[in-house]
Design a protein around this motif. Structure first.
Motif, PDB file in Angstrom:
ATOM      1  N   ASP A  42      10.076 -31.037 -29.794  1.00 23.49           N
ATOM      2  CA  ASP A  42       8.443 -31.346 -29.977  1.00 23.49           C
ATOM      3  C   ASP A  42       8.060 -30.742 -31.291  1.00 23.49           C
ATOM      4  O   ASP A  42       7.826 -29.608 -31.561  1.00 23.49           O
ATOM      5  N   LEU A  43       8.056 -31.851 -32.464  1.00 19.57           N
ATOM      6  CA  LEU A  43       7.902 -31.653 -33.574  1.00 19.57           C
ATOM      7  C   LEU A  43       6.527 -32.010 -34.024  1.00 19.57           C
ATOM      8  O   LEU A  43       5.722 -32.407 -33.028  1.00 19.57           O
ATOM      9  N   GLY A  44       5.829 -31.441 -35.203  1.00 19.11           N
ATOM     10  CA  GLY A  44       4.605 -31.942 -35.383  1.00 19.11           C
ATOM     11  C   GLY A  44       3.562 -30.919 -34.251  1.00 19.11           C
ATOM     12  O   GLY A  44       4.002 -29.777 -34.076  1.00 19.11           O
ATOM     13  N   SER A  45       2.382 -31.488 -34.478  1.00 17.66           N
ATOM     14  CA  SER A  45       1.429 -30.677 -33.713  1.00 17.66           C
ATOM     15  C   SER A  45       2.115 -30.698 -31.931  1.00 17.66           C
ATOM     16  O   SER A  45       2.647 -31.509 -31.628  1.00 17.66           O
ATOM     17  N   GLY A  46       1.634 -29.492 -31.110  1.00 15.87           N
ATOM     18  CA  GLY A  46       2.047 -29.434 -29.931  1.00 15.87           C
ATOM     19  C   GLY A  46       1.958 -30.699 -28.912  1.00 15.87           C
ATOM     20  O   GLY A  46       0.722 -31.231 -28.992  1.00 15.87           O
ATOM     21  N   GLY A  47       2.927 -30.978 -28.213  1.00 18.30           N
ATOM     22  CA  GLY A  47       2.979 -32.265 -27.165  1.00 18.30           C
ATOM     23  C   GLY A  47       2.863 -33.439 -28.061  1.00 18.30           C
ATOM     24  O   GLY A  47       3.477 -33.668 -29.110  1.00 18.30           O
ATOM     25  N   TYR A  48       2.592 -34.322 -27.533  1.00 19.59           N
ATOM     26  CA  TYR A  48       2.542 -35.855 -27.982  1.00 19.59           C
ATOM     27  C   TYR A  48       1.638 -35.888 -29.098  1.00 19.59           C
ATOM     28  O   TYR A  48       0.636 -35.340 -29.156  1.00 19.59           O
ATOM     29  N   ASP A  49       2.341 -36.303 -30.089  1.00 17.84           N
ATOM     30  CA  ASP A  49       1.496 -36.643 -31.267  1.00 17.84           C
ATOM     31  C   ASP A  49       1.897 -37.948 -32.044  1.00 17.84           C
ATOM     32  O   ASP A  49       3.077 -38.524 -31.635  1.00 17.84           O
ATOM     33  N   GLY A  63       5.656 -38.921 -31.551  1.00 16.69           N
ATOM     34  CA  GLY A  63       5.665 -39.268 -29.994  1.00 16.69           C
ATOM     35  C   GLY A  63       5.899 -37.844 -29.315  1.00 16.69           C
ATOM     36  O   GLY A  63       5.142 -36.991 -29.634  1.00 16.69           O
TER      37      GLY A  63
END
Ligand code: CA
Ligand code: CA
Ligand code: CA
Length: 215
Positions: free
Chosen positions: A188-195, A199
């Protein structure tokens, strides 16, 4: 498991949706030309059937005829997982067929886990897509970039999961359960959860719960 290569595009990478539809139908029928030859209602994972467990489509366009979606829905309903490149246009949504609900849309990351500007946003998963060593014409190899490269990583992970389960005598996962598994095991990269960039995250073939059988 067997690998079927179905040619649907001509040189320079262009072709017809009618050929894409035919190829999806072919992958569901398999070389014997019949869907569910023993009529038991089971296709994916049935040793009596030769359908593809996963369809990998490194192709796409900004729109597609509804008949493409129809063919995909039929294959999906038989348990075939379908993976496609999110596209390389830098748009806010994946191209088609990746944009269909039934299809796992895959975006690209580079070697620093960054998403290139051209990788279409809001994929379902992300995977390496820069300077990937790929087979090339004239029996050669070439480093290529694009979500086409990323797509293959996810398709291969699906094949690995299903092949391992079948080798253990287990039922294959439904496409829906497969997707849940791939989401929960992704980085899980980027902001937490789906982004919108990654994705559910970067696919991790090495984090699938089952280990391959010893050879
Ligand atoms: Ca068949
Ligand atoms: Ca069957
Ligand atoms: Ca995230």
């Amino acid at each position: 498991m067997e690998l079927y290569a179905i040619k649907v595009l001509a040189n320079f990478g262009f072709g017809y949706w009618s050929d894409v539809i035919e190829s999806i139908e072919w992958a569901l029928r398999g070389p014997d030309g019949v869907i569910d030859s023993d009529g038991d209602g089971v296709v994916v994972g049935d040793p009596d059937d030769d359908a593809a467990e996963v369809i990998s489509m490194s192709l796409g366009d900004s729109s597609a005829p509804e008949a493409v979606h129809d063919a995909i829905k039929v294959a999906y309903s038989y348990g075939v997982a379908i993976v496609a490149a999110a596209g390389n246009e830098g748009t806010e949504t994946p191209c088609y067929p990746a944009a269909y609900d039934e299809v796992i849309a895959v975006g690209a990351i580079d070697e620093s886990d960054e998403v290139p500007y051209w990788s279409n946003r809001n994929p379902e998963l992300a995977a390496p897509g820069i300077s990937m060593l790929s087979t090339y014409k004239a029996a050669g190899y070439k480093e290529l970039s694009g979500t086409s490269m990323s797509c293959a990583h996810v398709s291969a992970t699906v094949a690995l999961v299903q092949a391992t389960r079948l080798a253990h005598g287990e039922e294959p996962l439904s496409p829906s359960d497969l997707r849940t598994l791939l989401h929960s095991t992704a980085d899980d990269l980027g902001s937490g959860g789906y982004d919108e960039l990654y994705g559910y995250g970067v696919v991790r073939a090495d984090k699938q719960s089952r280990q391959p059988l010893p050879s």
